[in-house]
Write a protein that holds these residues in place. Structure first.
Motif, mmCIF file in Angstrom:
data_model
loop_
_atom_site.group_PDB
_atom_site.id
_atom_site.type_symbol
_atom_site.label_atom_id
_atom_site.label_comp_id
_atom_site.label_asym_id
_atom_site.label_seq_id
_atom_site.Cartn_x
_atom_site.Cartn_y
_atom_site.Cartn_z
ATOM 1 N N GLY A 187 38.452 37.883 -12.140
ATOM 2 C CA GLY A 187 39.098 37.036 -11.126
ATOM 3 C C GLY A 187 38.536 35.626 -11.094
ATOM 4 N N HIS A 188 37.312 35.457 -11.612
ATOM 5 C CA HIS A 188 36.674 34.135 -11.558
ATOM 6 C C HIS A 188 36.494 33.529 -12.948
ATOM 7 C CE1 HIS A 188 36.476 34.781 -7.346
ATOM 8 N NE2 HIS A 188 36.058 36.002 -7.622
ATOM 9 N N CYS A 199 39.130 28.168 -5.238
ATOM 10 C CA CYS A 199 38.967 29.626 -5.147
ATOM 11 C C CYS A 199 37.941 29.939 -4.058
ATOM 12 C CB CYS A 199 38.499 30.151 -6.496
ATOM 13 S SG CYS A 199 38.237 31.936 -6.541
ATOM 14 N N CYS A 201 35.409 31.570 -4.280
ATOM 15 C CA CYS A 201 34.035 31.586 -4.789
ATOM 16 C C CYS A 201 33.404 30.192 -4.785
ATOM 17 C CB CYS A 201 34.003 32.153 -6.207
ATOM 18 S SG CYS A 201 34.679 31.032 -7.440
ATOM 19 N N CYS A 206 40.098 29.248 -10.865
ATOM 20 C CA CYS A 206 39.859 30.667 -11.204
ATOM 21 C C CYS A 206 41.187 31.432 -11.278
ATOM 22 C CB CYS A 206 39.013 31.344 -10.135
ATOM 23 S SG CYS A 206 37.338 30.730 -10.003
HETATM 24 ZN ZN LIG Z 1 36.611 32.050 -8.180
#
Ligand SMILES: [Zn+2]
Length: 341
Positions: A187-188, A199, A201, A206
């Motif tokens: 996912g990243h 994102c 994160c 991402c």
């Molecule tokens: Zn991410």
């Protein structure tokens, strides 16, 4: 307990205890998701016999939440005419970083929960019962390996496409967690350097920010807001009809061009990320689960087109990219599979 140990024990059991040994063994699964928690019992073949669900409330105290799961588990046992002696063990999925050896949830970003001693909490209630704790996506990969289409491959990549995107690696029949329990975080993987969207994160571009259910819905909402005369805006009655990844899929199936484009764009981004993974570890298959996997037909061809362009060697171009064999209950089967050797 091994089968052999159970047999040995049976020789010295009283009549009442022998009755206990006749219970059908069940593995319990507790799948703590970001929005709901599923609790259920599966037999040794990985079939979920009963389940209950309740909302996951991020405001809730984690131990109070686990207590609710215990109550739900007791209700499931009661409904099958079973009790705690029927349990092989309890597998718990957590939506974030887990420490399987310590039986802990380390950090669940969406819920804000940290350092929850899941195993010791459950074993305070039931000291004899084995408890295993794992990251939810890794548990799904393990469940698919034991009971789903993953059993046909020695190595595969599991991908959950839901509100977010997660991945689990199975290499040579083992779920690979990595040095810091972070392996498989597809996912990243960055898929857009030019117009990368932010994102959760903290990075931009991402895969999760471009192809998750949340990203797909957000892209549609932008079109509806900015292009009120578009077919998509008309389909959703300019925002009056509920928009979700699922309703957007319905729009695509009814031929709404912007909905078709949004799903194909998501497929393009998924194809990029899959290409990187295929070139790196040459899996036997990529297996997709999660709510957005139900709309796989809308983005499958885009994935395949990009993968064909992006990988080396003909064998990589034809790697099966398929949806889970475990359906909606994949996560619950994955949790239960944690205690099924
Ligand atoms: Zn991410």
């Amino acid at each position: 307990m091994s089968d052999r140990a159970q047999l040995g024990y049976a020789k010295t059991m009283s009549a009442a205890e022998q009755k206990t040994s006749e219970y059908t063994p069940y593995a319990a699964g507790i799948d703590i998701g970001g929005t709901k928690t599923l609790v259920g019992l599966a037999d040794r073949a990985g079939n979920v016999k009963i389940h209950r669900q309740f909302p996951t409330n991020p405001e809730s105290d984690p131990e109070a939440h686990l207590l609710k799961a215990v109550e739900a588990l007791n209700l499931c046992l009661g409904a099958l005419g079973a009790d705690i002696k029927s349990l092989i063990g309890i597998g718990v999925n957590v939506p974030g970083l887990a420490d399987p050896s310590a039986g802990k949830l380390v950090f669940a970003p969406f819920l804000g929960w940290r350092n929850v001693n899941v195993r010791s909490f459950l074993q305070e209630k039931w000291p004899e019962i084995p408890v295993e704790v794992a990251n939810d996506v890794n548990a799904c990969a393990g469940g698919e390996q034991k009971f789903g289409k993953g059993k046909y491959y020695d190595s595969f990549l599991w991908v959950t496409i839901s509100t977010g995107i997660g991945g689990g690696l199975v290499i040579n029949n083992e779920v690979v967690a990595g040095e810091h329990q972070l392996a498989g975080e597809i996912g990243h993987v960055m898929v857009d350097w030019d117009k990368g969207l932010p994102c959760g994160c903290g990075n931009n571009g991402c895969l999760e920010a471009h192809a998750s259910g949340t990203a797909i819905t957000r892209a549609a909402a932008t079109v509806i807001r900015n292009e009120p005369e578009s077919s998509l805006a008309r389909f959703f009655k300019n925002g009056q009809r509920e928009l979700s990844a699922e309703s957007l899929a319905n729009a695509a199936r009814q031929g709404v061009p912007e909905a078709i484009d949004i799903y194909e764009q998501a497929g393009t981004y998924l194809g990029r990320a899959f290409s990187y993974c295929i070139n790196i570890f040459n899996p036997g298959a990529i297996i997709i689960g999660g709510g957005v996997s139900l709309s796989f037909d809308l983005y499958e061809s885009a994935i395949r087109r990009i993968v064909t362009e992006g990988v080396i060697d003909d064998c990589n171009k034809t790697i099966p990219i398929i949806t889970t064999g475990l359906g909606y209950q994949a996560a619950l089967v994955g949790a239960a599979s944690l205690v099924m050797g």
